[in-house]
Each structure stands twice: as C-alpha cells, then as structure tokens.
Design a protein around this motif. Sequence first.
Motif, PDB file in Angstrom:
ATOM      1  N   GLY A 127       0.349  -0.735  -0.249  1.00 59.54           N
ATOM      2  CA  GLY A 127       0.166  -0.022  -0.127  1.00 59.54           C
ATOM      3  C   GLY A 127       1.097   1.285  -0.397  1.00 59.54           C
ATOM      4  O   GLY A 127       1.879   1.490  -0.936  1.00 59.54           O
ATOM      5  N   GLY A 128       0.724   2.497   0.810  1.00 58.54           N
ATOM      6  CA  GLY A 128       1.515   3.846   0.422  1.00 58.54           C
ATOM      7  C   GLY A 128       0.881   4.373   0.269  1.00 58.54           C
ATOM      8  O   GLY A 128       1.340   5.560   0.179  1.00 58.54           O
ATOM      9  N   GLU A 129      -0.415   4.443  -0.411  1.00 63.72           N
ATOM     10  CA  GLU A 129      -0.510   5.546  -1.464  1.00 63.72           C
ATOM     11  C   GLU A 129      -2.315   6.153  -1.206  1.00 63.72           C
ATOM     12  O   GLU A 129      -2.744   4.837  -1.203  1.00 63.72           O
ATOM     13  N   ILE A 130      -2.840   7.329  -1.209  1.00 60.61           N
ATOM     14  CA  ILE A 130      -3.678   7.424  -0.764  1.00 60.61           C
ATOM     15  C   ILE A 130      -4.692   7.570  -1.892  1.00 60.61           C
ATOM     16  O   ILE A 130      -4.642   7.585  -3.111  1.00 60.61           O
ATOM     17  N   ALA A 131      -5.534   6.638  -1.567  1.00 58.90           N
ATOM     18  CA  ALA A 131      -6.875   6.204  -2.124  1.00 58.90           C
ATOM     19  C   ALA A 131      -7.637   7.353  -2.670  1.00 58.90           C
ATOM     20  O   ALA A 131      -7.774   8.180  -1.868  1.00 58.90           O
ATOM     21  N   SER A 132      -7.736   7.352  -4.094  1.00 61.13           N
ATOM     22  CA  SER A 132      -8.492   8.437  -4.214  1.00 61.13           C
ATOM     23  C   SER A 132     -10.441   8.601  -3.641  1.00 61.13           C
ATOM     24  O   SER A 132     -10.963   7.367  -3.922  1.00 61.13           O
ATOM     25  N   ALA A 133     -10.879   9.432  -3.632  1.00 57.03           N
ATOM     26  CA  ALA A 133     -11.996   9.789  -2.874  1.00 57.03           C
ATOM     27  C   ALA A 133     -13.214   9.136  -4.317  1.00 57.03           C
ATOM     28  O   ALA A 133     -14.219   9.338  -3.746  1.00 57.03           O
ATOM     29  N   VAL A 134     -13.461   8.685  -5.334  1.00 57.40           N
ATOM     30  CA  VAL A 134     -13.832   8.575  -6.285  1.00 57.40           C
ATOM     31  C   VAL A 134     -13.393   7.342  -7.338  1.00 57.40           C
ATOM     32  O   VAL A 134     -12.006   7.370  -7.255  1.00 57.40           O
ATOM     33  N   GLY A 135     -14.095   6.445  -7.554  1.00 51.67           N
ATOM     34  CA  GLY A 135     -13.482   5.065  -8.070  1.00 51.67           C
ATOM     35  C   GLY A 135     -14.852   3.799  -7.124  1.00 51.67           C
ATOM     36  O   GLY A 135     -14.853   4.352  -6.246  1.00 51.67           O
ATOM     37  N   ASP A 136     -14.502   2.807  -8.110  1.00 45.83           N
ATOM     38  CA  ASP A 136     -15.296   1.799  -7.527  1.00 45.83           C
ATOM     39  C   ASP A 136     -14.150   0.381  -6.837  1.00 45.83           C
ATOM     40  O   ASP A 136     -14.631  -0.481  -7.464  1.00 45.83           O
ATOM     41  N   GLU A 137     -12.717   1.025  -6.634  1.00 46.63           N
ATOM     42  CA  GLU A 137     -11.909   0.031  -6.019  1.00 46.63           C
ATOM     43  C   GLU A 137     -11.964  -0.705  -5.055  1.00 46.63           C
ATOM     44  O   GLU A 137     -12.172   0.197  -4.349  1.00 46.63           O
ATOM     45  N   GLU A 138     -11.090  -1.682  -4.838  1.00 46.64           N
ATOM     46  CA  GLU A 138     -11.405  -1.921  -3.751  1.00 46.64           C
ATOM     47  C   GLU A 138     -10.576  -1.370  -2.900  1.00 46.64           C
ATOM     48  O   GLU A 138      -9.968  -0.975  -2.566  1.00 46.64           O
ATOM     49  N   THR A 139     -11.100  -1.088  -1.324  1.00 49.13           N
ATOM     50  CA  THR A 139     -10.122   0.079  -0.460  1.00 49.13           C
ATOM     51  C   THR A 139     -10.323  -0.726   0.808  1.00 49.13           C
ATOM     52  O   THR A 139     -11.440  -2.036   1.355  1.00 49.13           O
ATOM     53  N   ILE A 140      -9.079  -2.040   1.426  1.00 46.89           N
ATOM     54  CA  ILE A 140      -8.539  -2.270   2.675  1.00 46.89           C
ATOM     55  C   ILE A 140      -8.060  -1.339   3.830  1.00 46.89           C
ATOM     56  O   ILE A 140      -7.562  -0.124   3.444  1.00 46.89           O
ATOM     57  N   VAL A 141      -8.425  -0.672   4.557  1.00 44.37           N
ATOM     58  CA  VAL A 141      -8.504  -0.200   6.274  1.00 44.37           C
ATOM     59  C   VAL A 141      -7.275  -1.164   7.126  1.00 44.37           C
ATOM     60  O   VAL A 141      -7.946  -1.961   7.637  1.00 44.37           O
ATOM     61  N   PHE A 142      -6.235  -0.843   7.486  1.00 48.30           N
ATOM     62  CA  PHE A 142      -6.047  -1.718   8.824  1.00 48.30           C
ATOM     63  C   PHE A 142      -5.692  -0.909   9.937  1.00 48.30           C
ATOM     64  O   PHE A 142      -4.982  -0.098   9.806  1.00 48.30           O
ATOM     65  N   ASN A 143      -6.582  -1.559  10.574  1.00 46.59           N
ATOM     66  CA  ASN A 143      -6.542  -0.570  12.179  1.00 46.59           C
ATOM     67  C   ASN A 143      -5.490  -0.659  13.192  1.00 46.59           C
ATOM     68  O   ASN A 143      -5.109   0.112  14.104  1.00 46.59           O
TER      69      ASN A 143
END
Length: 309
Positions: A127-143
């Motif tokens: 990872g390491g790249e800030i996700a775009s606010a727009v789009g339909d790509e899968e998003t993963i957050v590690f807490n």
Amino acid sequence: MDWTFSAAAFLDSQEGWVAGGSPFDQTGYIGHTRDGGKTWEQVETPIETTLTDIYFLDKKNGWAVGQQGMIVGTTNGGKRWDVQTSKVGNWLKGVHFVSPKIGYAVGMSETVVQTNNSGKQWNVLHGGEIASAVGDEETIVFNTVQFIDESTGWVAGVRISPETGGQDGLVQKTTDGGQTWMDQPTNIPDILEDIFFIDANNGWVVGENGIILHTTNGGDSWDIQTSGTEEKLLSVSFADSAVGWIVGGDYGVGIILHTTNGGETWENQSLTEDEAPIISKQQLSDVFTLDGSHVWITGPGGFMISYSK
C-alpha cells in the motif's frame, strides 16, 4: 489544552506513556507519567498531527504513529523523540515492534511499513498510496497490527467493495515478516478495530456492533464470543490466556468488558452515571494490561482510569 488520549503503554505499575492529540487543531501529544497515570508531563518534541497508537518494547525503545504518515521514536527512554520518515502520507493506526530494530506500522489504504534499524529507515511493504475519493476500486484499511516474533504477525481492519456495496471484517496473517499476507476468513461484515494474541495460537479481535472473535489455532478459524453489547469495541488486551479486558463505546456511552475464562463469558464492568457522571458517557479508546493486577483505560478529554489490586 483538552487532549485526547488515544493509546497507552506502561512499563511498570508507575511509569507509562500516552499518545493522542488535540481535537481542535490536530496537534499531536505524547505524555509521560511516573505515578501510575495520576499526573502527566507532555514531551517537548513538537508533533504537528494527531497520534493514534504508541508502543514501548522496553524502558528505552518506544514509537508512536498517527495521521499523515507520522512516526516518532525514542531510543533513550523518552528523553528525546525524533520524527522518522515513514515514506507514506496515509493515516497510520497501529505500531508494533518485535525487537529494538524490527518493527511494523499499518494504516489506511492497505498500508504496511517496516523497519530493520529502529526506524532510521522505513520501507513500504504494501500500500502506501492515498486512495482516491472517487472510484469503484476495493479499499482496505488496517486498524491494528501485532507480531509474536520476527516472522509471524497479524493485521485487522476492513475490506470495502464499492462494486458490491458490501464490506468484510478483515484479518490477515504473515509468516514471512510481512512480505506476504494471507486472508483468515472471519465471515462477518463488521469493521475490526483491535487484535491481541497471547501466544502463537490464542488470540482475540474486536470491532463494530459488539463483535468479539476468538481463535485457538493462530487465526485459521475464528469463533464469535458473546459480548452482551452492540456498541463499538475498540481495544482488547489480555494479561494471560484467561484474564482480559475490552473497551469501546460511542458518543454518550463507554463500555468496559472483563473476562476471567478466556472470553467464554464477558462481564460488563462499565461505569454508571452515579459512579462517574462524565467518564461513563465517554467512548473509551484503549485498554493496556500490564498484568492481572494493573490495567489502564484511556479516552477523550485527557482522562485515564486505572484498575489495581
């Protein structure tokens, strides 16, 4: 200033650290206590963004992480804290070290960074790249992240799939020092907030809607434990395989759960309004267990409550 204490780490019954920040200007905060948390002294290092987690490996070596890829570390017991270059701009939510040199931090956008030299240099493993606010790509957050040795560790969080409109509570495991990660199916949609392993086999993970999951085989399978609440659970910590605490809540309510049998049953120890009119209505952010006799819980407003016997 009205600081929020996001996380705590104690070295013994008297000396400990907290990390957090200001809810008003996002300034970061690290505090140090020598009297078990009764009083706190702010460290002098200026930190420009809110801190989320703090971890001390021993009395000398500690690290804290936060928003905008912030990592700060000390190698002399907090006499000096240095800002370390994470190489990411994402919100880092968890940090864990397995030795004075080897450590990991995780966060938004599936971010995993690792160091082999106490944080002098951090490498982006994933990872390491800030996700775009727009789009339909899968998003993963590690807490959260925890390792039990230099090879084996876990992360927990959530996988969001805009294409299906759904989400999955996420646990992943590595056995090669974070180079590759394998999904460990949880079969739940709830966001997972914290994970705690007492050894290579026995662990717990907690999250939204009062969810508690337990494993006895290193995460190959997870079973639901009954929490007795539907509030968000944010932090879990065990003193041994039997005795543990969980905290959380939301605006207007704070939750404290306690078990003495490995989570087979959980007792609600939340403070009532008569016992603590202010604290009882605060979301509790972190629980740190030194042993079965010394426990600290943090939250907003710069408060800490402790248990000892």
